[in-house]
Design a protein around this motif. Sequence first.
Motif, PDB file in Angstrom:
ATOM      1  N   PRO A 120     -10.741   3.400  -3.018  1.00  0.00           N
ATOM      2  CA  PRO A 120     -10.781   1.976  -2.835  1.00  0.00           C
ATOM      3  C   PRO A 120     -10.301   1.001  -3.571  1.00  0.00           C
ATOM      4  O   PRO A 120      -9.817   0.013  -3.515  1.00  0.00           O
ATOM      5  CB  PRO A 120     -12.363   2.229  -2.446  1.00  0.00           C
ATOM      6  CG  PRO A 120     -13.079   3.088  -3.720  1.00  0.00           C
ATOM      7  CD  PRO A 120     -12.425   4.093  -3.466  1.00  0.00           C
ATOM      8  N   ARG A 167      -7.503   1.031  -6.296  1.00  0.00           N
ATOM      9  CA  ARG A 167      -5.966   0.684  -5.473  1.00  0.00           C
ATOM     10  C   ARG A 167      -6.441   0.263  -4.058  1.00  0.00           C
ATOM     11  O   ARG A 167      -4.754  -0.631  -4.170  1.00  0.00           O
ATOM     12  CB  ARG A 167      -5.292   1.636  -5.815  1.00  0.00           C
ATOM     13  CG  ARG A 167      -4.794   1.660  -7.417  1.00  0.00           C
ATOM     14  CD  ARG A 167      -4.155   3.175  -7.550  1.00  0.00           C
ATOM     15  NE  ARG A 167      -3.129   3.169  -7.304  1.00  0.00           N
ATOM     16  CZ  ARG A 167      -2.430   3.099  -8.526  1.00  0.00           C
ATOM     17  NH1 ARG A 167      -2.422   3.070  -9.765  1.00  0.00           N
ATOM     18  NH2 ARG A 167      -0.960   2.578  -7.620  1.00  0.00           N
ATOM     19  N   THR A 168      -6.940   0.651  -3.460  1.00  0.00           N
ATOM     20  CA  THR A 168      -6.915   0.231  -1.509  1.00  0.00           C
ATOM     21  C   THR A 168      -7.260  -1.743  -1.790  1.00  0.00           C
ATOM     22  O   THR A 168      -6.687  -2.011  -0.645  1.00  0.00           O
ATOM     23  CB  THR A 168      -7.619   1.112  -0.997  1.00  0.00           C
ATOM     24  OG1 THR A 168      -7.194   2.109  -1.271  1.00  0.00           O
ATOM     25  CG2 THR A 168      -7.407   0.617   0.723  1.00  0.00           C
ATOM     26  N   ASN A 189      -6.391   4.651   3.518  1.00  0.00           N
ATOM     27  CA  ASN A 189      -6.251   3.326   2.841  1.00  0.00           C
ATOM     28  C   ASN A 189      -4.835   2.368   3.541  1.00  0.00           C
ATOM     29  O   ASN A 189      -5.060   0.862   3.089  1.00  0.00           O
ATOM     30  CB  ASN A 189      -5.074   4.166   1.050  1.00  0.00           C
ATOM     31  CG  ASN A 189      -6.665   4.792   1.241  1.00  0.00           C
ATOM     32  OD1 ASN A 189      -6.385   6.390   1.115  1.00  0.00           O
ATOM     33  ND2 ASN A 189      -6.982   4.256   0.013  1.00  0.00           N
ATOM     34  N   ILE A 190      -3.823   3.058   4.218  1.00  0.00           N
ATOM     35  CA  ILE A 190      -2.385   1.847   4.809  1.00  0.00           C
ATOM     36  C   ILE A 190      -3.655   0.923   6.013  1.00  0.00           C
ATOM     37  O   ILE A 190      -2.967  -0.566   5.611  1.00  0.00           O
ATOM     38  CB  ILE A 190      -1.781   2.621   5.087  1.00  0.00           C
ATOM     39  CG1 ILE A 190      -1.116   3.059   4.088  1.00  0.00           C
ATOM     40  CG2 ILE A 190      -0.518   1.945   6.419  1.00  0.00           C
ATOM     41  CD1 ILE A 190       0.178   4.070   4.062  1.00  0.00           C
ATOM     42  N   GLN A 249      -1.016   2.986  -3.368  1.00  0.00           N
ATOM     43  CA  GLN A 249      -1.726   3.863  -2.723  1.00  0.00           C
ATOM     44  C   GLN A 249      -1.652   4.270  -1.413  1.00  0.00           C
ATOM     45  O   GLN A 249      -2.484   4.080   0.171  1.00  0.00           O
ATOM     46  CB  GLN A 249      -3.105   3.277  -2.348  1.00  0.00           C
ATOM     47  CG  GLN A 249      -4.187   3.399  -2.089  1.00  0.00           C
ATOM     48  CD  GLN A 249      -4.704   4.937  -3.760  1.00  0.00           C
ATOM     49  OE1 GLN A 249      -3.742   5.554  -3.705  1.00  0.00           O
ATOM     50  NE2 GLN A 249      -6.317   4.756  -3.259  1.00  0.00           N
ATOM     51  N   LEU A 252     -11.737   6.657   3.537  1.00  0.00           N
ATOM     52  CA  LEU A 252     -11.281   6.939   2.359  1.00  0.00           C
ATOM     53  C   LEU A 252     -11.410   7.659   1.071  1.00  0.00           C
ATOM     54  O   LEU A 252     -12.498   7.292   0.790  1.00  0.00           O
ATOM     55  CB  LEU A 252     -10.124   5.581   2.664  1.00  0.00           C
ATOM     56  CG  LEU A 252     -10.752   4.218   2.378  1.00  0.00           C
ATOM     57  CD1 LEU A 252     -11.196   3.874   0.948  1.00  0.00           C
ATOM     58  CD2 LEU A 252     -10.651   3.209   3.183  1.00  0.00           C
ATOM     59  N   ILE A 263     -13.883  -2.807   2.264  1.00  0.00           N
ATOM     60  CA  ILE A 263     -12.750  -1.309   1.923  1.00  0.00           C
ATOM     61  C   ILE A 263     -14.245  -0.462   1.068  1.00  0.00           C
ATOM     62  O   ILE A 263     -13.999   1.166   1.188  1.00  0.00           O
ATOM     63  CB  ILE A 263     -12.107  -1.985   1.137  1.00  0.00           C
ATOM     64  CG1 ILE A 263     -10.472  -2.451   1.859  1.00  0.00           C
ATOM     65  CG2 ILE A 263     -10.580  -0.687   0.161  1.00  0.00           C
ATOM     66  CD1 ILE A 263      -9.303  -2.640   1.188  1.00  0.00           C
ATOM     67  N   SER A 307       0.637  -1.166   0.213  1.00  0.00           N
ATOM     68  CA  SER A 307       0.091  -0.213   0.278  1.00  0.00           C
ATOM     69  C   SER A 307       1.001   1.425   0.311  1.00  0.00           C
ATOM     70  O   SER A 307       0.843   2.197  -0.758  1.00  0.00           O
ATOM     71  CB  SER A 307      -0.716   0.180   1.334  1.00  0.00           C
ATOM     72  OG  SER A 307      -1.736   1.159   1.422  1.00  0.00           O
ATOM     73  N   ARG A 325      -4.856   7.036  -7.297  1.00  0.00           N
ATOM     74  CA  ARG A 325      -4.011   7.341  -6.737  1.00  0.00           C
ATOM     75  C   ARG A 325      -3.980   8.443  -5.455  1.00  0.00           C
ATOM     76  O   ARG A 325      -3.913   9.438  -5.871  1.00  0.00           O
ATOM     77  CB  ARG A 325      -2.208   7.356  -7.196  1.00  0.00           C
ATOM     78  CG  ARG A 325      -1.457   6.841  -6.730  1.00  0.00           C
ATOM     79  CD  ARG A 325       0.126   6.396  -7.472  1.00  0.00           C
ATOM     80  NE  ARG A 325       0.735   5.754  -6.334  1.00  0.00           N
ATOM     81  CZ  ARG A 325       1.810   6.903  -5.657  1.00  0.00           C
ATOM     82  NH1 ARG A 325       2.259   8.342  -5.387  1.00  0.00           N
ATOM     83  NH2 ARG A 325       2.834   6.164  -4.480  1.00  0.00           N
ATOM     84  N   ALA A 346      -6.406   0.412   6.153  1.00  0.00           N
ATOM     85  CA  ALA A 346      -7.444  -0.229   5.675  1.00  0.00           C
ATOM     86  C   ALA A 346      -6.866  -1.786   4.386  1.00  0.00           C
ATOM     87  O   ALA A 346      -7.714  -2.523   5.022  1.00  0.00           O
ATOM     88  CB  ALA A 346      -8.588   0.574   4.125  1.00  0.00           C
ATOM     89  N   ALA A 347      -5.965  -1.394   4.007  1.00  0.00           N
ATOM     90  CA  ALA A 347      -5.540  -2.067   3.482  1.00  0.00           C
ATOM     91  C   ALA A 347      -5.058  -3.485   3.981  1.00  0.00           C
ATOM     92  O   ALA A 347      -4.803  -4.934   4.134  1.00  0.00           O
ATOM     93  CB  ALA A 347      -4.040  -2.156   2.988  1.00  0.00           C
TER      94      ALA A 347
END
Length: 414
Positions: free
Chosen positions: A197, A199-200, A145-146, A140, A194, A185, A136, A265, A148-149
Amino acid sequence: MLPPGDADGDRTTATRALLAELGTAMIATGQPVQEIEEELAEVGSRLGFPDVQTAVGPTGLLVTLKAGDPATYRSAPAGLRLHQSASVRLIRHQLVHGGLATGAAREQLAAVARRPVGQPLWLVALAWPVLAVGISLILQPGWANIVAAAAGSVLVFALVQLAERYEVVRALLPTLAAFVVSLAIFGAADAGLLEGPLRTVLPPLAVLLPGALVVNGLSELAAGHMQAGSARLTYGLAQLGLFALGLLMATALLRVPASTLVNLRVDEIGWAGAAVGLVLIGSSICLMEGVPLRMQGWVLLVLSLAFGAQLVGQEVGSIGLGGFLGAIAASLGASVVELRRPQLPRLVLFLPAFWLLVPGSLGLVGVTELAAGRESATDVALGLLGVAIAISLGLLVGSSVGRALRGRRAAPAA
């Protein structure tokens, strides 16, 4: 007393069995079939059988020591982890250089499949969110996002554990993983937690995506192995479709608008995020795959070379050029390291860098945008095929140069 010919017959049978066991172990490591056939021929020649013939496929192989002689077929076992792949590579190295007898080699190959990772389960489980965070930070790099990943990777790890126990979960794993992660996500994005989504979703799923299958299939086709290449490519594309199906099911259930399914992004961290991400990716893969400590620094080196070359290619050209240069750097860099230090297997050094190129991720984005009506089928197909072909060509160029270097070094001793 045995007749004189029986000893030769026993040696022939044992050698043929060894080549079959070694070859199927190499299939399980993920090597392209053209490399396996070349390396098995080299081992056979060192053992006194210069006319070895093999027919290698993605799921098994047929081997005979000479045309007209009996042949042995053996199915490949399940995929091996990197620490097991390192052991297979070491066995092959010792056979080529005369440091291992046939019987001992067969015993060691049998033990490889039973060899555990070496780290406790909780540490391996921790490596999954660390890997997702690392990817991530490159794909992203937004704080939300981090997080969530990392959370999505925990869900994927739980599904992988269930898949080891239940056949139905194993069969549906790509669709289930993509559905559960996408549901979480895209739900967070719908709540305004966020942005970006699409790319997440990729970092939690990156370990399962079939990028290696697609690229290996294309490289095998380019090398003239039509059956193996087409089978692997078809299977990889089918897996990619299953991931896209799970993602689209989640977005349909949540009634996500097409405008949200865009390749956006988010960059809140800057260039330092990529450097930290590389370290996290390398260390987490080593934990997950049980890579020995003595190899981990070299894994990170090859990983950095591949990422740097990919970044340069994208800056001066396109995603395809970045994939081409990254594949050359990964393959050739791993070959040079193995040339200088033969105890460090090229495949173990190369595969983590190969996973970083994530061609399957790019394909998943394209298929999703196609289903959302944002792209034409022609554009998506050409984009995916172009990136995969570029990486395949880079892999072929890098491995060919590596073989040439190994041949020049071995020539004076021949």
